[in-house]
Design an enzyme around this catalytic site. Structure first.
Site, PDB file in Angstrom:
ATOM      1  N   CYS A 122      42.933  22.218 134.117  1.00 14.55           N
ATOM      2  CA  CYS A 122      42.504  23.633 134.126  1.00 14.55           C
ATOM      3  C   CYS A 122      41.306  23.912 133.226  1.00 14.55           C
ATOM      4  O   CYS A 122      40.410  24.666 133.606  1.00 14.55           O
ATOM      5  CB  CYS A 122      43.666  24.568 133.801  1.00 14.55           C
ATOM      6  SG  CYS A 122      44.488  24.234 132.242  1.00 14.55           S
ATOM      7  N   LYS A 195      58.112  24.058 133.065  1.00 10.87           N
ATOM      8  CA  LYS A 195      57.067  24.939 132.550  1.00 10.87           C
ATOM      9  C   LYS A 195      57.035  26.205 133.385  1.00 10.87           C
ATOM     10  O   LYS A 195      56.778  26.169 134.594  1.00 10.87           O
ATOM     11  CB  LYS A 195      55.721  24.220 132.612  1.00 10.87           C
ATOM     12  CG  LYS A 195      54.565  25.069 132.130  1.00 10.87           C
ATOM     13  CD  LYS A 195      53.285  24.261 132.060  1.00 10.87           C
ATOM     14  CE  LYS A 195      52.122  25.134 131.637  1.00 10.87           C
ATOM     15  NZ  LYS A 195      50.869  24.375 131.577  1.00 10.87           N
ATOM     16  N   ARG A 205      44.855  30.588 126.490  1.00  8.16           N
ATOM     17  CA  ARG A 205      43.786  30.528 127.503  1.00  8.16           C
ATOM     18  C   ARG A 205      42.452  30.944 126.896  1.00  8.16           C
ATOM     19  O   ARG A 205      41.405  30.516 127.356  1.00  8.16           O
ATOM     20  CB  ARG A 205      44.175  31.340 128.735  1.00  8.16           C
ATOM     21  CG  ARG A 205      45.312  30.639 129.462  1.00  8.16           C
ATOM     22  CD  ARG A 205      45.783  31.345 130.705  1.00  8.16           C
ATOM     23  NE  ARG A 205      47.000  30.697 131.197  1.00  8.16           N
ATOM     24  CZ  ARG A 205      47.813  31.226 132.096  1.00  8.16           C
ATOM     25  NH1 ARG A 205      47.520  32.407 132.616  1.00  8.16           N
ATOM     26  NH2 ARG A 205      48.891  30.572 132.470  1.00  8.16           N
ATOM     27  N   ARG A 217      49.030  31.342 138.227  1.00 10.04           N
ATOM     28  CA  ARG A 217      49.596  29.995 138.311  1.00 10.04           C
ATOM     29  C   ARG A 217      50.999  29.990 138.939  1.00 10.04           C
ATOM     30  O   ARG A 217      51.743  29.036 138.791  1.00 10.04           O
ATOM     31  CB  ARG A 217      49.656  29.373 136.922  1.00 10.04           C
ATOM     32  CG  ARG A 217      48.321  29.310 136.190  1.00 10.04           C
ATOM     33  CD  ARG A 217      48.284  28.105 135.238  1.00 10.04           C
ATOM     34  NE  ARG A 217      47.329  28.203 134.164  1.00 10.04           N
ATOM     35  CZ  ARG A 217      46.010  28.062 134.293  1.00 10.04           C
ATOM     36  NH1 ARG A 217      45.488  27.847 135.477  1.00 10.04           N
ATOM     37  NH2 ARG A 217      45.229  28.144 133.232  1.00 10.04           N
ATOM     38  N   GLU A 233      63.723  20.107 138.345  1.00 10.85           N
ATOM     39  CA  GLU A 233      62.414  19.650 137.862  1.00 10.85           C
ATOM     40  C   GLU A 233      62.581  18.511 136.845  1.00 10.85           C
ATOM     41  O   GLU A 233      61.861  17.518 136.893  1.00 10.85           O
ATOM     42  CB  GLU A 233      61.652  20.817 137.207  1.00 10.85           C
ATOM     43  CG  GLU A 233      61.039  21.790 138.190  1.00 10.85           C
ATOM     44  CD  GLU A 233      59.792  21.233 138.898  1.00 10.85           C
ATOM     45  OE1 GLU A 233      59.336  20.128 138.541  1.00 10.85           O
ATOM     46  OE2 GLU A 233      59.300  21.895 139.815  1.00 10.85           O
ATOM     47  N   LYS A 248      58.980  24.896 128.303  1.00  6.21           N
ATOM     48  CA  LYS A 248      57.883  25.712 127.808  1.00  6.21           C
ATOM     49  C   LYS A 248      57.819  27.020 128.582  1.00  6.21           C
ATOM     50  O   LYS A 248      57.878  26.985 129.806  1.00  6.21           O
ATOM     51  CB  LYS A 248      56.591  24.922 128.002  1.00  6.21           C
ATOM     52  CG  LYS A 248      55.336  25.636 127.652  1.00  6.21           C
ATOM     53  CD  LYS A 248      54.164  24.756 127.920  1.00  6.21           C
ATOM     54  CE  LYS A 248      52.947  25.611 127.694  1.00  6.21           C
ATOM     55  NZ  LYS A 248      51.813  25.204 128.427  1.00  6.21           N
ATOM     56  N   TYR A 313      52.190  25.769 116.597  1.00  4.63           N
ATOM     57  CA  TYR A 313      50.931  26.014 115.880  1.00  4.63           C
ATOM     58  C   TYR A 313      51.187  26.219 114.390  1.00  4.63           C
ATOM     59  O   TYR A 313      50.248  26.239 113.602  1.00  4.63           O
ATOM     60  CB  TYR A 313      50.229  27.232 116.497  1.00  4.63           C
ATOM     61  CG  TYR A 313      49.892  26.982 117.952  1.00  4.63           C
ATOM     62  CD1 TYR A 313      48.800  26.191 118.285  1.00  4.63           C
ATOM     63  CD2 TYR A 313      50.700  27.465 118.985  1.00  4.63           C
ATOM     64  CE1 TYR A 313      48.512  25.905 119.608  1.00  4.63           C
ATOM     65  CE2 TYR A 313      50.421  27.190 120.308  1.00  4.63           C
ATOM     66  CZ  TYR A 313      49.328  26.403 120.614  1.00  4.63           C
ATOM     67  OH  TYR A 313      49.054  26.112 121.928  1.00  4.63           O
TER      68      TYR A 313
HETATM   69  C1  PBG Z   1      47.432  23.714 130.415  1.00  9.06           C
HETATM   70  C2  PBG Z   1      48.293  24.245 129.321  1.00  9.06           C
HETATM   71  C3  PBG Z   1      48.602  25.578 129.007  1.00  9.06           C
HETATM   72  C4  PBG Z   1      49.352  25.531 127.834  1.00  9.06           C
HETATM   73  C5  PBG Z   1      49.517  24.186 127.498  1.00  9.06           C
HETATM   74  N1  PBG Z   1      48.876  23.411 128.448  1.00  9.06           N
HETATM   75  C6  PBG Z   1      48.168  26.848 129.618  1.00  9.06           C
HETATM   76  C7  PBG Z   1      48.571  27.234 130.956  1.00  9.06           C
HETATM   77  O1  PBG Z   1      49.340  26.575 131.640  1.00  9.06           O
HETATM   78  O2  PBG Z   1      48.037  28.255 131.365  1.00  9.06           O
HETATM   79  C8  PBG Z   1      49.873  26.720 127.073  1.00  9.06           C
HETATM   80  C9  PBG Z   1      50.115  26.509 125.623  1.00  9.06           C
HETATM   81  C10 PBG Z   1      50.270  27.746 124.820  1.00  9.06           C
HETATM   82  O3  PBG Z   1      50.279  28.887 125.313  1.00  9.06           O
HETATM   83  O4  PBG Z   1      50.392  27.595 123.596  1.00  9.06           O
HETATM   84  N2  PBG Z   1      47.932  23.797 131.680  1.00  9.06           N
END
Ligand code: PBG
Length: 324
Positions: A122, A195, A205, A217, A233, A248, A313
């Site tokens: 992405c 996810k 983002r 998405r 999954e 996640k 983080y």
């Molecule tokens: C990439 C990705 C994303 C995150 C981790 N890998 C963003 C998304 O799927 O839009 C999100 C991580 C976060 O919000 O801390 N696909």
């Protein structure tokens, strides 16, 4: 046993008693620190929506990895902000691209810390989607080869583990196959297996400059309403060769973490995502909450739910707190 024979307060009366009967502990061994790598030198560009986080040039990535290593954090996970985006995400798998350079530098200068890489397209696609777009549709099968190439390029640069986050079906098998064929059978895959399509990714983002330029998405990330689907999954990714299963985001999905812990026997990672971090930091800036205590409590709850590892983080602050 009922009151007055049982008194719950007896064992809460002193900090020693509380320590002795504590059921869940958070350790620095549980922590993975996400970092954003950007081209340039001496660049440390604040990410407005994630106070305390920056887009870092490779020299600063190395410094931060050193800091994390000094605090006993076992691993970082790298995201790249490339110099150029296109419809085939070529900078995702180019050997001289940003993540590849960052991996190489960290492994050279801070060899003791493990380097995990986020494998996704992405941030490298001009349209911001996690796969190849054909007539407005995200083409699953056409994306697999690019994802596997990306994972391989990370392994070649020295990555210790790869973590596909794209949510294309079949990508774990594709990545496992290519890594094995090319002599990287020892590199584990931490799959973002479960996810969800989440508003909690908003600040990320901005950090990764990876927002989709059209649509959303929802055709590849999971519907937040679903729990049985999480098992499907995870099971699929385990069959395909995943070594660690990730859930996640974390906080709105503690029930999913708990359920997976009961039903699968691989280590479980949980991603305490950007939105979860930013709302606490914003509350702290407003003077409304004690973010430090809130973060410790939420990470503990993620562990209590069943996570073995937490991507957060707050890793450096938390490790410092734990090392006191
Ligand atoms: C990439 C990705 C994303 C995150 C981790 N890998 C963003 C998304 O799927 O839009 C999100 C991580 C976060 O919000 O801390 N696909």
């Amino acid at each position: 046993m009922l009151f007055p024979d049982f008194r719950g307060r007896r064992l809460r009366a002193s900090s020693n008693f509380r320590r002795m009967i504590r059921e869940t502990t958070l350790s620095r061994n549980d922590l993975i620190l996400p970092l954003f790598a950007i081209e340039g030198k001496s660049v440390k560009k604040p990410i407005e929506s994630m106070p305390g986080h920056f887009q870092l040039s490779v020299d600063h990535i190395v410094k931060t990895a050193q800091k994390a290593n000094d605090e006993g954090i076992p691993a970082i996970i790298l995201f790249g902000v490339p110099d150029k985006k296109d419809p085939l995400a070529t900078r995702a798998y180019a050997p001289d691209s940003i993540v590849q350079k960052a991996i190489y530098a960290v492994k050279e200068k801070v060899p003791d810390i493990s380097v995990i890489t986020d494998v996704c397209l992405c941030g490298y696609m001009d349209h911001g989607h996690c796969g190849v777009v054909d007539k407005g549709i995200i083409d699953n099968d056409a994306s697999l080869d690019l994802l596997a190439k990306t994972a391989l390029s990370h392994a070649k640069a020295g990555a210790d583990m790869v973590a596909p986050s794209d949510m294309m079906d079949g990508r774990v098998a594709e990545i496992r196959g290519l890594l094995d064929d090319e002599g990287y059978s020892h590199i584990p895959i931490m799959s973002y297996a479960v996810k969800y399509s989440s508003a909690f990714y908003g600040p990320f983002r901005q950090a990764a400059e990876s927002a989709p330029q059209f649509g959303d998405r929802k055709t590849y990330q999971m519907d937040p309403a679903n729990s049985n689907e999480a098992i499907r999954e995870a099971t699929m990714d385990i069959e395909e060769g995943a070594d660690i299963i990730m859930v996640k985001p974390a906080l709105s999905y503690l029930d999913i973490i708990y359920r997976l812990k009961e039903e699968i026997d691989l280590p479980i990672a949980a991603y305490n995502v950007s939105g979860e971090y930013s709302i606490m930091k914003a509350g702290e800036i407003m003077g409304w909450v004690n973010a430090r205590e809130m973060i410790m409590e939420t990470l503990l709850s993620i562990k209590r739910a069943g996570a073995d590892l937490i991507l957060t983080y707050s890793s450096i602050d938390v490790a410092r707190e734990l090392n006191k």
